[in-house]
Write a protein that holds these residues in place. Structure first.
Motif, PDB file in Angstrom:
ATOM      1  N   GLU A 131       0.851  -1.193   0.000  1.00 34.07           N
ATOM      2  CA  GLU A 131       0.000   0.000   0.000  1.00 34.07           C
ATOM      3  C   GLU A 131       0.881   1.236   0.000  1.00 34.07           C
ATOM      4  O   GLU A 131       1.965   1.242   0.579  1.00 34.07           O
ATOM      5  N   SER A 132       0.396   2.279  -0.632  1.00 34.26           N
ATOM      6  CA  SER A 132       1.031   3.592  -0.543  1.00 34.26           C
ATOM      7  C   SER A 132       0.232   4.432   0.433  1.00 34.26           C
ATOM      8  O   SER A 132      -1.003   4.365   0.449  1.00 34.26           O
ATOM      9  N   MET A 154       4.132  10.771  12.305  1.00 32.65           N
ATOM     10  CA  MET A 154       4.809   9.472  12.434  1.00 32.65           C
ATOM     11  C   MET A 154       3.914   8.467  13.153  1.00 32.65           C
ATOM     12  O   MET A 154       3.803   7.311  12.732  1.00 32.65           O
ATOM     13  N   GLU A 155       3.273   8.877  14.235  1.00 30.24           N
ATOM     14  CA  GLU A 155       2.396   7.968  14.976  1.00 30.24           C
ATOM     15  C   GLU A 155       1.216   7.524  14.117  1.00 30.24           C
ATOM     16  O   GLU A 155       0.815   6.356  14.155  1.00 30.24           O
ATOM     17  N   ALA A 156       0.666   8.453  13.326  1.00 32.82           N
ATOM     18  CA  ALA A 156      -0.452   8.100  12.450  1.00 32.82           C
ATOM     19  C   ALA A 156      -0.002   7.095  11.387  1.00 32.82           C
ATOM     20  O   ALA A 156      -0.715   6.140  11.080  1.00 32.82           O
ATOM     21  N   ALA A 157       1.194   7.293  10.837  1.00 34.65           N
ATOM     22  CA  ALA A 157       1.725   6.358   9.831  1.00 34.65           C
ATOM     23  C   ALA A 157       1.969   4.990  10.451  1.00 34.65           C
ATOM     24  O   ALA A 157       1.643   3.963   9.849  1.00 34.65           O
ATOM     25  N   ARG A 182       0.453  -0.710  11.217  1.00 29.26           N
ATOM     26  CA  ARG A 182      -0.042  -1.834  12.029  1.00 29.26           C
ATOM     27  C   ARG A 182      -1.370  -2.338  11.480  1.00 29.26           C
ATOM     28  O   ARG A 182      -1.589  -3.546  11.381  1.00 29.26           O
ATOM     29  N   ARG A 183      -2.265  -1.421  11.121  1.00 23.02           N
ATOM     30  CA  ARG A 183      -3.567  -1.798  10.582  1.00 23.02           C
ATOM     31  C   ARG A 183      -3.412  -2.621   9.298  1.00 23.02           C
ATOM     32  O   ARG A 183      -4.201  -3.523   9.031  1.00 23.02           O
ATOM     33  N   LEU A 184      -2.371  -2.328   8.534  1.00 19.30           N
ATOM     34  CA  LEU A 184      -2.126  -3.044   7.283  1.00 19.30           C
ATOM     35  C   LEU A 184      -1.279  -4.301   7.471  1.00 19.30           C
ATOM     36  O   LEU A 184      -0.872  -4.927   6.501  1.00 19.30           O
ATOM     37  N   GLY A 185      -0.988  -4.665   8.733  1.00 18.93           N
ATOM     38  CA  GLY A 185      -0.273  -5.905   9.007  1.00 18.93           C
ATOM     39  C   GLY A 185       1.231  -5.780   9.102  1.00 18.93           C
ATOM     40  O   GLY A 185       1.932  -6.800   9.089  1.00 18.93           O
ATOM     41  N   SER A 214       5.120   3.602   2.261  1.00 15.25           N
ATOM     42  CA  SER A 214       4.582   2.440   1.559  1.00 15.25           C
ATOM     43  C   SER A 214       4.824   1.209   2.414  1.00 15.25           C
ATOM     44  O   SER A 214       5.661   1.224   3.317  1.00 15.25           O
ATOM     45  N   THR A 215       4.075   0.157   2.125  1.00 17.46           N
ATOM     46  CA  THR A 215       4.237  -1.094   2.855  1.00 17.46           C
ATOM     47  C   THR A 215       4.668  -2.188   1.899  1.00 17.46           C
ATOM     48  O   THR A 215       4.272  -2.208   0.740  1.00 17.46           O
ATOM     49  N   SER A 216       5.484  -3.095   2.415  1.00 16.30           N
ATOM     50  CA  SER A 216       5.936  -4.237   1.630  1.00 16.30           C
ATOM     51  C   SER A 216       6.570  -5.249   2.577  1.00 16.30           C
ATOM     52  O   SER A 216       7.337  -4.873   3.460  1.00 16.30           O
ATOM     53  N   TYR A 217       6.235  -6.530   2.382  1.00 11.85           N
ATOM     54  CA  TYR A 217       6.812  -7.627   3.167  1.00 11.85           C
ATOM     55  C   TYR A 217       6.678  -7.413   4.673  1.00 11.85           C
ATOM     56  O   TYR A 217       7.549  -7.775   5.447  1.00 11.85           O
TER      57      TYR A 217
END
Length: 143
Positions: free
Chosen positions: A37-38, A84-87, A92-95, A57-60
Motif C-alpha cells: 500500500e502507498s 509518524m504515529e499516524a503512519a 499496524r492496521r495493514l499488518g 509504503s508497505t511491503s513484506y
C-alpha cells in the motif's frame, strides 16, 4: 533494440509511479507478502494551507517512511510526531510488524531516535568523496 533515456519534466513523476507499480506487481506475483500500500498523510493548518505531510509504503510486513515534512511555522509543535504515529498506526492496521526509514540529517536522526527508531546501517562518504563526511543512516522500529 531497447533505448535508455533519462526522463525529465512533468512526465517524470508519472513514469516513476508506473515503474514502481510494475515492480510491486511483479514482486507480488513472485513472493508471498503482506499488503503493498502507498500512504500519503496530510496535515492542514487552520487556514487550510499545508502544514506538513508524510509519504510511505508497505511491503513484506514493513512500513517504509519515505518522506516526512513539517513547515517551518509548525516545527516544534509535535506535528512531526503526530504524523509518524499516524503512519505507524496505519502500518499496524495493514499488518506491518516494523517500520524503517533513512535520513542524512543529524537533527532528524535524533528526532527518530526519540520515537524509538534504532540504526541498522549507514552509508558514509570518505574524506575524498563529495560531499566529504556525508552520512546516511538507516533506522528501524518494531511496531
Amino acid at each position: 533494440m531497447t533505448r535508455i533515456s533519462r526522463e525529465t519534466g512533468p512526465q517524470q513523476a508519472d513514469l516513476a509511479l508506473e515503474i514502481e507499480r510494475n515492480l510491486l506487481r511483479a514482486l507480488a506475483e513472485a513472493n508471498t507478502q503482506s499488503a503493498n500500500e502507498s500512504l500519503v498523510l496530510k496535515a492542514s493548518a487552520e487556514d487550510g494551507s499545508l502544514a506538513g505531510g508524510l509519504t510511505a509504503s508497505t511491503s513484506y510486513g514493513w512500513l517504509l517512511i519515505k518522506t516526512l515534512w513539517v513547515s517551518d511555522a509548525h516545527r516544534g509543535s509535535g506535528l512531526g510526531r503526530e504524523l509518524m504515529e499516524a503512519a505507524e498506526e496505519e502500518g499496524r492496521r495493514l499488518g506491518c510488524h516494523g517500520a524503517w526509514l533513512d535520513t542524512s540529517n543529524i537533527d532528524a536522526r535524533s528526532f527518530y531516535r526519540r520515537l524509538g527508531y534504532q540504526d541498522f546501517g549507514n552509508l558514509e562518504n570518505g574524506p575524498d568523496e563529495l560531499p566529504a563526511g556525508h552520512c546516511r543512516w538507516f533506522m528501524k522500529k518494531a511496531l
